[in-house]
Structures are given as C-alpha cells and as structure tokens.
Design an enzyme around this catalytic site. Structure first.
Site, PDB file in Angstrom:
ATOM      1  N   ASP A 140      -3.555  -8.807   3.159  1.00 46.12           N
ATOM      2  CA  ASP A 140      -3.841  -9.864   1.938  1.00 46.12           C
ATOM      3  C   ASP A 140      -4.037 -11.169   2.520  1.00 46.12           C
ATOM      4  OD1 ASP A 140      -3.299  -7.888   0.164  1.00 46.12           O
ATOM      5  OD2 ASP A 140      -2.114  -8.718  -1.129  1.00 46.12           O
TER       6      ASP A 140
ATOM      7  N   LYS B  11       6.146   2.728  -1.651  1.00 49.34           N
ATOM      8  CA  LYS B  11       7.582   2.298  -2.312  1.00 49.34           C
ATOM      9  C   LYS B  11       7.559   0.870  -2.670  1.00 49.34           C
ATOM     10  CE  LYS B  11      12.541   2.439  -2.116  1.00 49.34           C
ATOM     11  NZ  LYS B  11      12.584   0.831  -2.270  1.00 49.34           N
TER      12      LYS B  11
ATOM     13  N   SER C  31       8.370   0.824   2.162  1.00 48.84           N
ATOM     14  CA  SER C  31       9.232  -0.400   1.664  1.00 48.84           C
ATOM     15  C   SER C  31       9.061  -1.647   2.331  1.00 48.84           C
ATOM     16  CB  SER C  31      10.918   0.081   1.513  1.00 48.84           C
ATOM     17  OG  SER C  31      11.702  -0.749   0.954  1.00 48.84           O
TER      18      SER C  31
END
Length: 408
Positions: free
Chosen positions: A320, A334, A309
C-alpha cells in the site's frame, strides 16, 4: 446545653437515624428466622439471573443425579464455557482449559514437541494446513499448504474440534503420529493419503538470512514469535555491514504470529505512517504506526497462499505504501484479530475482537493480497529458497526485479 445547640443536636440525631434506617432497610439484607429481607431491586436482579441460568442449573443437576458416570464440576464448567464460545460460530474464537492454554502459549515461545505444522479452520469445516514449518517433521513428511487433516491416529476430526486435534498432533519427541490427509491433485480430484510422522522437539528458528549474488540480501521469516524481531535485527544488521544493495524478504508459508513483532519489523522498512489499523464492532479504531527511521535499501517481498495473518499485515503495508514489490501468488486471507485472555485459574480464551485494514483501508479477510507480480510455482516444486534456485522461479523473479532496481 443552650436551646439552640439542643435543637441542632436533635436535628442531626434524626438525620443520622433516618440515614441508618434507610441503609439497613434498603442495602443490608435483614435476616428473619430462615428468611432474608432484601431490597426490591436486588430481588429483581437475582430473579433475572435465576431465570437466565435456570436451564443450565437444571441440566447440571440432572447430570449429577442421573448420568451413569461421575462427572467433576470442573469438567462440566469447562464444557459450558466451550459451548458458549463455540456458539459464536467463529472458528478463531475458542475457550481453553489450563492445559490447552499452556499448550497454545508454547507456540509463541518458539519451542514445543510436535510435527511443526500450522493449521486453520477451513470454510468446509475441515482442518486446513496453512503451512508446514520449514525443516520440521511435517514438512519433511510431505505436508502441503491446503491439505485437509481428516484423521489423527485413526480418529476423525473436523475444524470445530481443532484444538483437540492440535493437542493430539503434539507430543513427546520420538513418538509417531499418523495423519490421514485429504489432498486434491492437479485435476481437482480428492485423494486420501496416510502420513506417519515422528514427532520432534520443535525449536523454531524463525529467521534465516544470507547474501546472494550481486550483493542482494535474502531474509526468510517463517513466523512471528517472541524471538523473531531480535533474530531479524541481528541478520539484517549483518547484511548491512556486508554492504547489501537490496533486500528480498521471503514471507512464503509464514502463517503469522504476534502482531507487535510484525509491527517492529515493518517499522524497519516503512517511513512515518500507518502500518495497520484495527476496527471493532463499535467502529473504534486502533492504529499501529511506524516512525521516520527506516532503511532505504530496495525491497522485494515474496508471498504465497501460505502467507497469512501477521505476514499479510506486513506485506499489505509494504504494497500500500509502494515501499516494495510483492512477488508470488495471492496470500491466505486472514484479516481478523484475536485477543488472548488468560483467566485467574490458568485457563483462557481467544476471541475475535476486530478486523484489520491495510494503510489504504483494505480488509483482506477471505480475499487475500494479490501480489504486484504474479508467479506460480510448478506443482512439483517442494523446496523453495536459495538452495533450490533453479526451480524456485518466484525467487528467481524477485532477484530479476531486484537487479533492475539496483541498476537504477
């Protein structure tokens, strides 16, 4: 009165009378003996509502009249609402009574009575351990990520009854609870084992930090609750004052928590840009962005299958944007967002409203985030962190990578 004024007055009187007649006849119910006359559109709306809920009312009336025991209206209503949300077949969406909602909100405050374990519904409809919380009875008793809790005090539970299971695991400090665990060994053979765990007052210290050799700062975040960012900021500033040359951020076994707290911490490491964005079923997006201010210290992030999460949001943003190197094993996966709504009577519900995407547009739900450098811990390693550096080969690899960054 002149003739002109008399005509004007008459016209106004007619208009007012017509408006009043229209209002009364079309908007205001008119009592007639034991009946009430209402506008057609209101009748059609009421008729539609009656047809929609007539089955519910019929069953409710039958229960009250024929069921062997007395049932309170409040309990029947709670059952209806729970069933409505359960019909979504989404294990993360749930209706909670006032007591359940209060218990749920305790976790975000960082203090509650229990065993200290984060669980999630598994695809097999079994209650799955995401991670035991560090230094809590659950961890000390030997609970591991991936364990399936199939019984509590001898009573069987599945994921669709997870809220009731969590409530039973929590309780007064000093009392015992017995969990029956389904665990697979290294040969994938399933075995049952019983763990007797003594409940404690769980006071979560979600941030721990220390300076390692070669001025490498180490920060472990175990969850994201109300106090996490404040504690993180304090520890981070201490490491900066002690002239840390790089930061190892340990998110292993971090099950997540509050998204805004996660975003505050991400903002400390990222430059101006997107941390995460969410998208609902209508395609509407909401962005969480970081500003220009950030630390320039080299960064390595530790993750594993217990990182879920909010911790995946933080790890995903760092990966990224090439801000740091991820080390460890693939995360839990999740990638959906729940909204928590409290109702006026103190009850509430948790509803999946959107899915989240990393800055490059990746949704990791059911997939997880693959680290840049994959390092799997041996199965016999139960303790991770600087106190077990000899066996914690993930942390050793993170230190090795950091040393290379510092030398450059």
């Amino acid at each position: 009165m002149s003739k002109k004024k008399a005509i004007t007055f008459t016209i106004i009187l007619v208009l007012v009378t017509n408006i009043a007649t229209f209002t009364i006849s079309n908007l205001v119910p008119i009592p007639l003996n034991k009946k009430v006359i209402i506008p057609k559109n209101e009748y059609e709306e009421l008729s539609s509502v009656y047809k929609k809920y007539s089955k519910v009312m019929t069953i409710e009336e039958s229960i009250k009249k024929n069921f062997l025991k007395d049932v309170k209206d409040e309990k029947l209503m709670d059952g209806q609402l729970k069933g409505m949300v359960e019909s979504l077949e989404d294990p993360y969406s749930t209706y909670m009574t006032k007591a359940e909602f209060d218990d749920f909100m305790e976790h975000t405050k960082g203090v509650y009575g229990g065993i200290g374990v984060i669980v999630s519904p598994g695809e097999d409809n079994l209650i799955t351990v995401v991670s035991p919380i560090e230094d809590t009875p659950g961890e000390k008793a030997g609970l591991k990520t991936g364990d399936k809790i199939i019984k509590i005090d001898g009573k069987e539970f599945t994921a669709d009854k997870m809220d009731a299971a969590v409530k039973l695991m929590k309780g007064k400090p000093g009392t015992d609870v017995v969990l029956t665990i389904l665990r697979k060994d290294k040969d994938k053979k399933a075995n049952n084992l019983e763990l007797k765990i003594k409940r404690e007052e769980i006071r979560l210290k979600s941030v721990k930090a220390q300076m390692l050799e070669d001025k490498i700062g180490y920060i472990k975040i175990t969850s994201f609750d109300d106090l996490t960012y404040k504690d993180f900021k304090k520890e981070f500033e201490t490491l900066e004052k002690d002239e840390a040359k790089g930061i190892i951020l340990d998110l292993r076994n971090n099950p997540g928590g509050l998204l805004d707290v996660c975003a505050d911490i991400a903002d400390e490491f990222l430059g101006e840009g997107t941390i995460v964005y969410t998208e609902d079923k209508n395609g509407e997006r909401e962005y969480l962005n970081s500003d220009k201010g950030k630390t320039d210290l080299p960064l390595v992030v530790l993750v594993n299958e217990g990182s879920a999460s909010a911790s995946e949001i933080l790890a995903g943003a760092i990966k990224d944007t090439d801000r740091g190197v991820l080390v460890g094993t693939k995360t839990f996966g999740k990638g959906i967002v729940q909204r928590i709504i409290k109702l006026p009577d103190g009850s509430g519900y948790k509803l999946t409203v959107s899915e989240y995407f990393t800055p490059k547009g990746t949704n990791i739900h059911g997939i997880g985030i693959k680290p840049n450098v994959e390092v799997k811990l041996p199965e016999d390693v139960d303790i991770i962190g600087p106190e077990n550096l000899n066996k914690d080969i993930q942390l050793k690899k993170a230190i090795e990578i950091m040393e290379g960054k510092i030398e450059k």
